[in-house]
Design a protein around this motif. Sequence first.
Motif, PDB file in Angstrom:
ATOM      1  N   PRO A  88       0.807  -1.229   0.000  1.00  0.00           N
ATOM      2  CA  PRO A  88       0.000   0.000   0.000  1.00  0.00           C
ATOM      3  C   PRO A  88       0.835   1.272   0.000  1.00  0.00           C
ATOM      4  O   PRO A  88       1.946   1.319   0.540  1.00  0.00           O
ATOM      5  N   PHE A  89       0.253   2.322  -0.594  1.00  0.00           N
ATOM      6  CA  PHE A  89       0.893   3.626  -0.581  1.00  0.00           C
ATOM      7  C   PHE A  89       1.061   4.153   0.841  1.00  0.00           C
ATOM      8  O   PHE A  89       1.934   4.969   1.106  1.00  0.00           O
ATOM      9  N   GLY A  90       0.204   3.691   1.766  1.00  0.00           N
ATOM     10  CA  GLY A  90       0.227   4.241   3.121  1.00  0.00           C
ATOM     11  C   GLY A  90       1.140   3.530   4.099  1.00  0.00           C
ATOM     12  O   GLY A  90       1.200   3.898   5.279  1.00  0.00           O
ATOM     13  N   SER A  91       1.871   2.529   3.654  1.00  0.00           N
ATOM     14  CA  SER A  91       2.726   1.770   4.565  1.00  0.00           C
ATOM     15  C   SER A  91       3.783   2.658   5.226  1.00  0.00           C
ATOM     16  O   SER A  91       4.310   3.595   4.610  1.00  0.00           O
ATOM     17  N   LYS A  92       4.113   2.325   6.459  1.00  0.00           N
ATOM     18  CA  LYS A  92       5.180   3.042   7.159  1.00  0.00           C
ATOM     19  C   LYS A  92       6.566   2.600   6.679  1.00  0.00           C
ATOM     20  O   LYS A  92       7.566   3.252   6.984  1.00  0.00           O
ATOM     21  N   ASP A  93       6.610   1.485   5.954  1.00  0.00           N
ATOM     22  CA  ASP A  93       7.859   0.955   5.418  1.00  0.00           C
ATOM     23  C   ASP A  93       8.132   1.610   4.066  1.00  0.00           C
ATOM     24  O   ASP A  93       7.380   1.421   3.101  1.00  0.00           O
ATOM     25  N   SER A  94       9.193   2.367   3.972  1.00  0.00           N
ATOM     26  CA  SER A  94       9.493   3.098   2.736  1.00  0.00           C
ATOM     27  C   SER A  94       9.725   2.157   1.555  1.00  0.00           C
ATOM     28  O   SER A  94       9.429   2.509   0.405  1.00  0.00           O
ATOM     29  N   LYS A  95      10.234   0.950   1.812  1.00  0.00           N
ATOM     30  CA  LYS A  95      10.465  -0.009   0.728  1.00  0.00           C
ATOM     31  C   LYS A  95       9.134  -0.495   0.152  1.00  0.00           C
ATOM     32  O   LYS A  95       9.021  -0.705  -1.064  1.00  0.00           O
ATOM     33  N   ILE A  96       8.148  -0.671   1.020  1.00  0.00           N
ATOM     34  CA  ILE A  96       6.822  -1.076   0.546  1.00  0.00           C
ATOM     35  C   ILE A  96       6.182   0.059  -0.250  1.00  0.00           C
ATOM     36  O   ILE A  96       5.567  -0.166  -1.299  1.00  0.00           O
ATOM     37  N   ARG A  97       6.334   1.290   0.221  1.00  0.00           N
ATOM     38  CA  ARG A  97       5.782   2.436  -0.515  1.00  0.00           C
ATOM     39  C   ARG A  97       6.433   2.559  -1.891  1.00  0.00           C
ATOM     40  O   ARG A  97       5.764   2.874  -2.882  1.00  0.00           O
ATOM     41  N   GLU A  98       7.714   2.296  -1.973  1.00  0.00           N
ATOM     42  CA  GLU A  98       8.400   2.352  -3.259  1.00  0.00           C
ATOM     43  C   GLU A  98       7.910   1.232  -4.175  1.00  0.00           C
ATOM     44  O   GLU A  98       7.751   1.427  -5.382  1.00  0.00           O
ATOM     45  N   LYS A  99       7.654   0.067  -3.594  1.00  0.00           N
ATOM     46  CA  LYS A  99       7.109  -1.048  -4.378  1.00  0.00           C
ATOM     47  C   LYS A  99       5.721  -0.691  -4.914  1.00  0.00           C
ATOM     48  O   LYS A  99       5.382  -1.031  -6.049  1.00  0.00           O
ATOM     49  N   ALA A 100       4.925   0.013  -4.098  1.00  0.00           N
ATOM     50  CA  ALA A 100       3.599   0.460  -4.538  1.00  0.00           C
ATOM     51  C   ALA A 100       3.721   1.346  -5.773  1.00  0.00           C
ATOM     52  O   ALA A 100       2.929   1.231  -6.723  1.00  0.00           O
ATOM     53  N   ARG A 101       4.704   2.226  -5.782  1.00  0.00           N
ATOM     54  CA  ARG A 101       4.895   3.116  -6.924  1.00  0.00           C
ATOM     55  C   ARG A 101       5.361   2.340  -8.158  1.00  0.00           C
ATOM     56  O   ARG A 101       4.942   2.643  -9.285  1.00  0.00           O
ATOM     57  N   THR A 102       6.213   1.354  -7.940  1.00  0.00           N
ATOM     58  CA  THR A 102       6.669   0.539  -9.060  1.00  0.00           C
ATOM     59  C   THR A 102       5.504  -0.191  -9.709  1.00  0.00           C
ATOM     60  O   THR A 102       5.376  -0.215 -10.945  1.00  0.00           O
ATOM     61  N   PHE A 103       4.637  -0.788  -8.900  1.00  0.00           N
ATOM     62  CA  PHE A 103       3.460  -1.470  -9.437  1.00  0.00           C
ATOM     63  C   PHE A 103       2.561  -0.488 -10.188  1.00  0.00           C
ATOM     64  O   PHE A 103       1.991  -0.819 -11.228  1.00  0.00           O
ATOM     65  N   MET A 104       2.440   0.737  -9.668  1.00  0.00           N
ATOM     66  CA  MET A 104       1.596   1.732 -10.318  1.00  0.00           C
ATOM     67  C   MET A 104       2.136   2.079 -11.705  1.00  0.00           C
ATOM     68  O   MET A 104       1.391   2.130 -12.684  1.00  0.00           O
ATOM     69  N   LEU A 105       3.430   2.303 -11.793  1.00  0.00           N
ATOM     70  CA  LEU A 105       4.031   2.640 -13.082  1.00  0.00           C
ATOM     71  C   LEU A 105       3.934   1.474 -14.062  1.00  0.00           C
ATOM     72  O   LEU A 105       3.647   1.665 -15.252  1.00  0.00           O
ATOM     73  N   ASP A 106       4.169   0.248 -13.561  1.00  0.00           N
ATOM     74  CA  ASP A 106       4.058  -0.933 -14.422  1.00  0.00           C
ATOM     75  C   ASP A 106       2.625  -1.107 -14.923  1.00  0.00           C
ATOM     76  O   ASP A 106       2.402  -1.473 -16.084  1.00  0.00           O
ATOM     77  N   ALA A 107       1.652  -0.839 -14.036  1.00  0.00           N
ATOM     78  CA  ALA A 107       0.243  -0.979 -14.419  1.00  0.00           C
ATOM     79  C   ALA A 107      -0.136   0.048 -15.475  1.00  0.00           C
ATOM     80  O   ALA A 107      -0.875  -0.256 -16.424  1.00  0.00           O
ATOM     81  N   LEU A 108       0.341   1.270 -15.336  1.00  0.00           N
ATOM     82  CA  LEU A 108       0.050   2.311 -16.324  1.00  0.00           C
ATOM     83  C   LEU A 108       0.666   1.965 -17.684  1.00  0.00           C
ATOM     84  O   LEU A 108       0.031   2.133 -18.729  1.00  0.00           O
TER      85      LEU A 108
END
Length: 294
Positions: A88-108
């Motif tokens: 999720p974008f809201g995770s306190k873990d910065s690595k998870i937040r970065e993974k969320a952005r990667t999935f978003m870009l891949d999906a687009l």
Amino acid sequence: MSTKSTKKCIPILGIYEKALPIDLSWQQRFAAARSLGFDYLEISIDETLERQQRLQWNMKQKMEFIQAKLEYGIDVPSMCLSVHRAYPFGSKDSKIREKARTFMLDALRFAQDVGIRNIQLAGYDVYYEPADASTKAFFLEGISWAIEQAARNQIMLSVEIMDTAFMSSISRWLDLEQSTIASPWFSVYPDVGNLSAWENNVATELQKGIHKIAAIHLKDTLAITPNSLGKFRDIPFGEGCVDFSFVFNTLSDLNYQGAFLIEMWAKNDGHDLSRITQSKNWLISQMKGTRYAN
């Protein structure tokens, strides 16, 4: 003077990919959707590695997918990007937040390549970790960034009304929209089952958001009450709390002309297609007396 149209509007009906048996090829999925009388299919990119790997298809795989949907005349205008429940974008873990952005870009990128026009996002700040003010702040930061990327790609992002309190109504989505970027590429995707389970005033909620509704999920649910936590999936149509006739009449009065997606989950017991047919026929019967009636 009223601008409501009185003309008949044949409903655009889609089926969720996960309603179909899991072992089907894309050719078989499109063939099944066509034989069942649907106009489109919604693809899923969820928490399973198999579905996530679709975002890494090569051009040959993408072309085969496009060829199959054209051959059977079944559009795939939308993607359910529920992988963000795990990342999720809201995770306190910065690595998870970065993974969320990667999935978003891949999906687009995937959406651009295969012709998907609407990416549905789950309305969770976090799901598997405790929520607080910081998870909401991180989510707002992430969703604002995602809207910017979607606008650059001319692809709609739509937030589903969910099974948790964070995004339990269209009113809450409107609050979210006001907290982020005002964009024509950001919309709401109401699930009338979830909307009803939280005992919202469904007519009021739909009226509030009608100008920003990208599509509508059709699903039955059990309501949350002082004595029940409710149930948000696998409720047969007509056995839950959703007043579908009222929903269709309300949307008819609001001149809604968009798509309806039937959301179901396959049991993979050999009877999924017959259950889909029964559900589709039952829902169409609930449209009686509205502009969507056949």
